[in-house]
Write a protein that holds these residues in place. Structure first.
Motif, PDB file in Angstrom:
ATOM      1  N   HIS A 132       0.812  -1.222   0.000  1.00  0.00           N
ATOM      2  CA  HIS A 132       0.000   0.000   0.000  1.00  0.00           C
ATOM      3  C   HIS A 132       0.848   1.277   0.000  1.00  0.00           C
ATOM      4  O   HIS A 132       0.307   2.380   0.154  1.00  0.00           O
ATOM      5  CB  HIS A 132      -0.923   0.012   1.220  1.00  0.00           C
ATOM      6  N   PHE A 147      -6.313   1.087  -1.258  1.00  0.00           N
ATOM      7  CA  PHE A 147      -7.115   0.789  -0.063  1.00  0.00           C
ATOM      8  C   PHE A 147      -8.585   0.961  -0.402  1.00  0.00           C
ATOM      9  O   PHE A 147      -9.071   2.080  -0.604  1.00  0.00           O
ATOM     10  CB  PHE A 147      -6.712   1.713   1.097  1.00  0.00           C
ATOM     11  N   ALA A 242      -4.686  -0.707   6.454  1.00  0.00           N
ATOM     12  CA  ALA A 242      -3.896  -1.308   5.381  1.00  0.00           C
ATOM     13  C   ALA A 242      -2.741  -2.115   5.960  1.00  0.00           C
ATOM     14  O   ALA A 242      -2.392  -3.192   5.454  1.00  0.00           O
ATOM     15  CB  ALA A 242      -3.353  -0.230   4.449  1.00  0.00           C
ATOM     16  N   GLN A 245      -4.748  -4.972   8.658  1.00  0.00           N
ATOM     17  CA  GLN A 245      -5.866  -5.762   8.139  1.00  0.00           C
ATOM     18  C   GLN A 245      -6.958  -5.978   9.188  1.00  0.00           C
ATOM     19  O   GLN A 245      -7.602  -7.023   9.238  1.00  0.00           O
ATOM     20  CB  GLN A 245      -5.363  -7.123   7.640  1.00  0.00           C
TER      21      GLN A 245
END
Length: 485
Positions: A132, A147, A242, A245
């Motif tokens: 990310h 995202f 991100a 999780q």
């Protein structure tokens, strides 16, 4: 308890992550100046929310950060020809002077960005490993479009945000909305070593790293001003979730703007007020009372006349308490007061009304109106006593006083005399503010001595304070002090 959650745009029943405990992270100021009235509103409101959780029997872990690494600090330091971290530390000390005057409880932890660089770098590495983030020329950017949940807090699409935002054009970014997690070092700026080269953190990553360290992911309440919803809190959610999780925070709470003549307070409009300037004109307890007199999510319009009116309202409460103390100090007379039992039952309904107001998304405005009703009933009852304190009247006064103290323990308006247990009605703020200021000045002198390796002076200061009953504790977050015993 019902709490309005910005994330769901609805009131929700408050259910903490851990039974009997509440974890709260509230964004603190960027320390490049004295705090302004816009800083003071979340400061006072979230302090009151914390107090109410304590009142309800919760154990609260309250974290409020200081952003001491930022563009504004660097720019101000260059103007004043001083070191950015020294400038930031100066205004951290000044923050506590104003916060203490407003009777804001110290957070359990006051983390600073400059002391959490390791945690910030580790979080950026995690985000990068999850795919990310990307590095360019020593900078690291968060890839917003990677995202899927981006925009869920503010309720806006990326296209809407981009159309309405003033985004710096940088051809190195993959997308104009991508934001900096790490900034490459520039001459004259504070910097730290990292896997991407020397540099410093971006604004948003700071709070994510500090909140995770002290509260873990999925903590209960993340708070701040309405203006932080986007981009700051939106970006916090994106980068934290991100990386890990999993949900970052359960409830997102935001207070409304301060307005001046119906316009948002801002430097550009010239209607910008420092708390220090306001406290020169109005007592701190009046300022706190005023800040709580409107529901926290509603705009609060500021002018001197409204503070004058707030002062008159608070004086009604103080008058009732003052009369209560006068009668409590009378000798007890023989006799029976047949009205006491009925009045005691009546004032106890105020406790239920107060809790009902606070349980409904911390409605401090309604809670204050209940406080007024309690003061009114105290005055009515006292007027019928004719200066005679019967055993029944003493029971009423004790219960009324206990209820006044309970309400005040939540609203935090008046300080309490630890010796007598009574609320301080006059000169409420000055002594504690002066004490804090003097001790912080002494701590700075000791810190300067230690920096010069003048251990004798540093030890003499520590030992001298200990002799006066003040104990200094050197912690990773800085020097703390407490009264011995």
């Amino acid at each position: 308890m019902q709490v309005y959650n910005t994330l769901t745009r609805a009131k929700e029943e408050f259910v903490p992550r851990d039974k009997g405990q509440v974890s709260m992270y509230v964004c603190g100021p960027t320390t490049y100046n004295f705090i302004h009235l816009g800083n003071a509103r979340p400061l006072v409101f979230f302090d009151t929310a914390r107090r109410y959780f304590i009142y309800k029997g919760y154990k609260v872990n309250y974290v409020q950060n200081f952003t001491d690494v930022d563009d504004k600090i660097i720019n101000r330091a260059h103007e004043e020809k001083t070191d950015p971290l020294e400038l930031a530390e100066k205004y951290v000390r000044e923050y506590f002077v104003d916060a203490d005057a407003l009777n804001v409880l110290r957070a359990d932890t006051h983390p600073k960005v400059s002391e959490h660089i390791t945690e910030i770098i580790d979080l950026i590495k995690k985000i990068q490993q999850q795919g990310h983030a990307y590095a360019v020329d020593g900078d690291v950017y968060f890839a917003v479009r990677s995202f899927a949940g981006y925009g869920k807090l503010s309720g806006r699409t990326l296209e809407d945000m981009q159309a309405g935002a003033r985004v710096e054009v940088d051809p190195r970014k993959k997308d104009p909305m991508d934001f900096a997690l790490w900034k490459a070092a520039k001459p004259g700026e504070p910097s730290w070593d990292s896997p991407w080269g020397a540099g410093r953190p971006g604004w948003h990553i700071e709070c994510s790293a500090m909140a995770e360290k002290y509260l873990g992911n999925g903590f209960d309440i993340h708070g701040g001003g309405f203006d932080l919803i986007f981009p700051h809190h939106e970006n916090e959610i994106a980068q934290s979730e991100a990386a890990c999780q999993k949900p970052f925070a359960r409830y997102w709470m935001h207070n409304g703007f301060i307005t001046v003549n119906q316009e948002k307070m801002s430097k550009s409009l010239g209607n910008f007020f420092l708390v220090r300037e306001i406290l020169d004109k109005f007592p701190a307890d009046v300022v706190r009372w005023y800040l709580l007199s409107t529901h926290y999510r509603s705009p609060l319009d500021f002018d001197d006349e409204k503070l004058v009116m707030a002062g008159k309202g608070l004086e009604r409460i103080k008058t009732a308490i003052r009369l209560l103390y006068e009668v409590m100090d009378l000798p007890i007379n023989e006799g029976i007061d047949t009205q006491a039992e009925d009045v005691i039952e009546k004032i106890q309904t105020h406790k239920l009304e107060f809790e009902k107001a606070m349980d409904d998304d911390f409605n401090t405005a309604l809670a204050i109106s209940v406080f007024f009703e309690l003061a009114k009933d105290i005055n009515i009852y006292l007027s019928k006593l004719n200066g005679k304190l019967t055993p029944e009247a003493k029971e009423f006064l004790d219960q009324a006083h206990a209820l006044v103290k309970e309400f005040n323990s939540v609203l935090g308006i008046l300080k309490e005399d630890k010796m007598t247990g009574r609320l301080i009605l006059e000169g409420n703020q000055t002594d504690d503010t002066l004490t804090e200021g003097l001790i912080q000045l002494i701590i700075k002198i000791r810190r300067d001595a230690r920096a010069k390796k003048d251990w004798a002076t540093a030890d003499a200061i520590r030992d001298g304070l200990k002799g006066l009953g003040i104990v200094l504790e050197d912690t990773p977050q800085g020097v703390r002090w407490k009264k011995q015993g």
